[in-house]
Scaffold this motif. Structure first.
Motif, PDB file in Angstrom:
ATOM      1  N   PRO A 159     -12.915  -7.129  -5.628  1.00 25.33           N
ATOM      2  CA  PRO A 159     -12.718  -7.379  -7.061  1.00 25.33           C
ATOM      3  C   PRO A 159     -11.290  -7.848  -7.343  1.00 25.33           C
ATOM      4  CG  PRO A 159     -13.854  -5.297  -6.704  1.00 25.33           C
ATOM      5  CD  PRO A 159     -13.371  -5.753  -5.355  1.00 25.33           C
ATOM      6  N   TYR A 160     -11.162  -8.770  -8.265  1.00 22.48           N
ATOM      7  CA  TYR A 160      -9.844  -9.311  -8.623  1.00 22.48           C
ATOM      8  C   TYR A 160      -9.995 -10.043  -9.950  1.00 22.48           C
ATOM      9  CZ  TYR A 160      -5.509 -12.039  -8.253  1.00 22.48           C
ATOM     10  OH  TYR A 160      -4.276 -12.590  -8.483  1.00 22.48           O
ATOM     11  N   ASP A 161      -8.999  -9.953 -10.785  1.00 20.61           N
ATOM     12  CA  ASP A 161      -9.045 -10.585 -12.101  1.00 20.61           C
ATOM     13  C   ASP A 161      -8.552 -12.024 -11.992  1.00 20.61           C
ATOM     14  OD1 ASP A 161      -9.376 -11.033 -14.775  1.00 20.61           O
ATOM     15  OD2 ASP A 161      -7.492 -10.083 -15.368  1.00 20.61           O
ATOM     16  N   GLY A 162      -9.338 -12.847 -11.315  1.00 20.55           N
ATOM     17  CA  GLY A 162      -8.981 -14.233 -11.088  1.00 20.55           C
ATOM     18  C   GLY A 162      -9.806 -14.764  -9.930  1.00 20.55           C
ATOM     19  N   THR A 163      -9.454 -15.961  -9.476  1.00 20.22           N
ATOM     20  CA  THR A 163     -10.101 -16.558  -8.314  1.00 20.22           C
ATOM     21  C   THR A 163      -9.024 -16.753  -7.258  1.00 20.22           C
ATOM     22  OG1 THR A 163     -11.700 -17.704  -9.734  1.00 20.22           O
ATOM     23  CG2 THR A 163     -11.465 -18.505  -7.473  1.00 20.22           C
ATOM     24  N   ARG A 164      -9.076 -15.946  -6.204  1.00 15.72           N
ATOM     25  CA  ARG A 164      -7.996 -15.908  -5.239  1.00 15.72           C
ATOM     26  C   ARG A 164      -8.537 -16.007  -3.805  1.00 15.72           C
ATOM     27  NH1 ARG A 164      -2.691 -14.718  -5.091  1.00 15.72           N
ATOM     28  NH2 ARG A 164      -1.802 -13.683  -3.276  1.00 15.72           N
ATOM     29  N   PHE A 165      -7.779 -16.698  -2.952  1.00 22.26           N
ATOM     30  CA  PHE A 165      -8.089 -16.795  -1.530  1.00 22.26           C
ATOM     31  C   PHE A 165      -6.870 -16.343  -0.736  1.00 22.26           C
ATOM     32  CE2 PHE A 165     -11.397 -19.337  -3.213  1.00 22.26           C
ATOM     33  CZ  PHE A 165     -12.364 -19.508  -2.236  1.00 22.26           C
ATOM     34  N   SER A 194      -0.495 -17.557   7.603  1.00 17.32           N
ATOM     35  CA  SER A 194      -1.276 -17.043   6.479  1.00 17.32           C
ATOM     36  C   SER A 194      -0.908 -17.815   5.219  1.00 17.32           C
ATOM     37  CB  SER A 194      -1.034 -15.542   6.276  1.00 17.32           C
ATOM     38  OG  SER A 194       0.329 -15.299   5.968  1.00 17.32           O
ATOM     39  N   PHE A 195      -1.868 -17.915   4.322  1.00 14.73           N
ATOM     40  CA  PHE A 195      -1.648 -18.592   3.053  1.00 14.73           C
ATOM     41  C   PHE A 195      -2.496 -17.892   2.005  1.00 14.73           C
ATOM     42  CE2 PHE A 195      -2.073 -22.140  -0.038  1.00 14.73           C
ATOM     43  CZ  PHE A 195      -0.716 -22.386  -0.239  1.00 14.73           C
ATOM     44  N   ALA A 196      -1.900 -17.571   0.877  1.00 11.88           N
ATOM     45  CA  ALA A 196      -2.603 -16.854  -0.185  1.00 11.88           C
ATOM     46  C   ALA A 196      -2.225 -17.460  -1.530  1.00 11.88           C
ATOM     47  CB  ALA A 196      -2.238 -15.369  -0.153  1.00 11.88           C
ATOM     48  N   THR A 197      -3.217 -17.655  -2.364  1.00 12.81           N
ATOM     49  CA  THR A 197      -2.946 -18.208  -3.685  1.00 12.81           C
ATOM     50  C   THR A 197      -4.131 -17.998  -4.610  1.00 12.81           C
ATOM     51  OG1 THR A 197      -2.338 -20.238  -4.891  1.00 12.81           O
ATOM     52  CG2 THR A 197      -3.836 -20.492  -3.048  1.00 12.81           C
ATOM     53  N   ASP A 198      -3.862 -17.858  -5.904  1.00 14.64           N
ATOM     54  CA  ASP A 198      -4.900 -18.004  -6.903  1.00 14.64           C
ATOM     55  C   ASP A 198      -5.278 -19.492  -6.953  1.00 14.64           C
ATOM     56  OD1 ASP A 198      -4.316 -15.358  -7.331  1.00 14.64           O
ATOM     57  OD2 ASP A 198      -4.227 -15.523  -9.515  1.00 14.64           O
ATOM     58  N   ILE A 199      -6.487 -19.771  -7.371  1.00 13.67           N
ATOM     59  CA  ILE A 199      -6.971 -21.149  -7.356  1.00 13.67           C
ATOM     60  C   ILE A 199      -7.156 -21.659  -8.778  1.00 13.67           C
ATOM     61  CG2 ILE A 199      -8.846 -22.692  -6.655  1.00 13.67           C
ATOM     62  CD1 ILE A 199      -7.252 -21.634  -4.310  1.00 13.67           C
ATOM     63  N   ASN A 200      -6.571 -22.824  -9.053  1.00 10.21           N
ATOM     64  CA  ASN A 200      -6.885 -23.598 -10.239  1.00 10.21           C
ATOM     65  C   ASN A 200      -6.732 -25.067  -9.846  1.00 10.21           C
ATOM     66  OD1 ASN A 200      -4.140 -24.498 -10.669  1.00 10.21           O
ATOM     67  ND2 ASN A 200      -3.697 -22.512 -11.610  1.00 10.21           N
ATOM     68  N   PRO A 201      -7.171 -26.010 -10.672  1.00  8.29           N
ATOM     69  CA  PRO A 201      -7.127 -27.410 -10.256  1.00  8.29           C
ATOM     70  C   PRO A 201      -5.739 -27.906  -9.853  1.00  8.29           C
ATOM     71  CG  PRO A 201      -8.607 -27.178 -12.116  1.00  8.29           C
ATOM     72  CD  PRO A 201      -7.953 -25.836 -11.927  1.00  8.29           C
ATOM     73  N   GLY A 202      -4.698 -27.485 -10.562  1.00  7.04           N
ATOM     74  CA  GLY A 202      -3.352 -27.930 -10.215  1.00  7.04           C
ATOM     75  C   GLY A 202      -2.910 -27.432  -8.856  1.00  7.04           C
ATOM     76  N   ILE A 203      -3.134 -26.164  -8.587  1.00  6.17           N
ATOM     77  CA  ILE A 203      -2.769 -25.595  -7.282  1.00  6.17           C
ATOM     78  C   ILE A 203      -3.590 -26.241  -6.178  1.00  6.17           C
ATOM     79  CG2 ILE A 203      -2.942 -23.488  -5.885  1.00  6.17           C
ATOM     80  CD1 ILE A 203      -2.104 -21.925  -8.399  1.00  6.17           C
TER      81      ILE A 203
END
Length: 316
Positions: A155-161, A176-185
């Motif tokens: 569970p997470y309040d967003g879309t994250r990988f 390793s690479f971690a980020t929330d996802i949105n079109p700009g990112i």
């Protein structure tokens, strides 16, 4: 959350086409993208030598193979292979509905990343539709393991990988690479990361009749001296793990909807991604389908549970 800029479903404004070669068969292929009605989802229409095209939905239930790439349909019959980079662009840009006509059995590899798909979609333009976008919200941790490899949803309040890889080659090592996802990112940090491989493996695949379309124009290749042999070098210092994240986005796009939660993996790949997605969607206590509601202008969106669309992704 990842796609809060648009609470409503989107498609393309106009039809657009791309051409290239399939990375495994080495054959020329053209692919055409057309707008689709709300609640259509992502549908591939596979052309077959003048016969009636066959439709394959971009859903985990249609996965027929994950050995060298992600394949939709029957690998021994009608199928479309190497869908992951295209599906990553669709997921990363938040496109909900699209008809994709392919005149072969592979999506063209182009430059080995998702960048060409992003540019094509941006040229076509995006159209907001009148139906709310639905999300798969992760309600509890779901994990799958295979030896030292594992993948999980939390569970997470967003879309994250959060993706980590570990290769023996000193050219890659542990990244390793971690980020929330949105079109700009997605455009900036993920879309340009290319597929990669080792020269010794490419030669073995060529000998076995695979990877016939692979070249330095569409792959990062590591030589026997453990150095990248592409003249232009890497697009990111950690391009390898960013490409693994790109693959993960593409594979998880086969859920049939964007998810609200965090996906984490260690030494993952197409097979593990698909298995983790199946594990999540097979447990109806692990997720719910939600959409946004905004009660007051400027207030943060709330998510409410809704009935599922007709192309429900958990129909495995």
């Amino acid at each position: 959350m990842g796609f809060e800029s648009n609470d409503y479903q989107t498609t393309l404004k106009s039809r657009i086409s791309l051409s290239g070669v399939g990375v495994h068969g080495g054959q020329p292929v053209s692919i055409h993208f057309s707008p689709a009605d709300a609640d259509t989802g992502i549908v591939f229409s596979v052309m077959r030598d003048g016969r009636q095209p066959v439709e394959l939905r971009a859903l985990v239930s249609e996965i027929g193979g994950t050995d060298l790439c992600t394949v939709l349909g029957d690998p021994a019959g009608v199928h479309v292979a190497t869908v992951e980079h295209l599906m990553a662009a669709i997921f990363g840009l938040g496109i909900d509905n699209l008809l994709i006509e392919v005149d072969g059995s592979e999506v063209p590899i182009l430059d080995g990343s998702a960048e060409s798909f992003v540019h094509a979609f941006e040229r076509a333009g995006f159209e907001t539709q009148s139906i709310k976008r639905r999300y798969i919200r992760v309600l509890k941790p779901v994990r799958i393991e295979n030896g030292a490899s594992w993948a999980e949803f939390r569970p997470y309040d967003g879309t994250r990988f959060e993706v980590e890889i570990d290769f023996d080659s000193p050219a890659i090592g542990r990244q390793s690479f971690a980020t929330d996802i949105n079109p700009g990112i997605f455009r900036r940090d993920i879309s340009r990361a290319r597929t990669f491989g080792f020269m010794k493996d490419v030669e073995r695949l060529w000998a076995a009749g695979y990877a016939l379309g692979s070249s330095l124009e569409n792959s990062v290749v590591i030589g026997d001296d453990h150095r990248v042999i592409n003249m232009e070098g890497l697009r990111h210092p950690d391009e390898f793990v960013r490409h693994k994240m790109l693959d993960s986005l593409g594979d998880l796009a086969l859920a049939g909807a964007c998810f609200i939660g965090c996906f984490r993996s260690f030494r993952g790949g197409h097979k593990l991604n698909a298995a983790a997605l199946r594990r999540l969607l097979s447990d109806r206590t692990a997720f719910e389908i939600v959409e946004t509601t905004r009660r007051e202008r400027g207030r943060m969106a709330e998510m409410i549970a809704v009935n599922a669309p007709v192309y429900a992704p958990w129909m495995l």
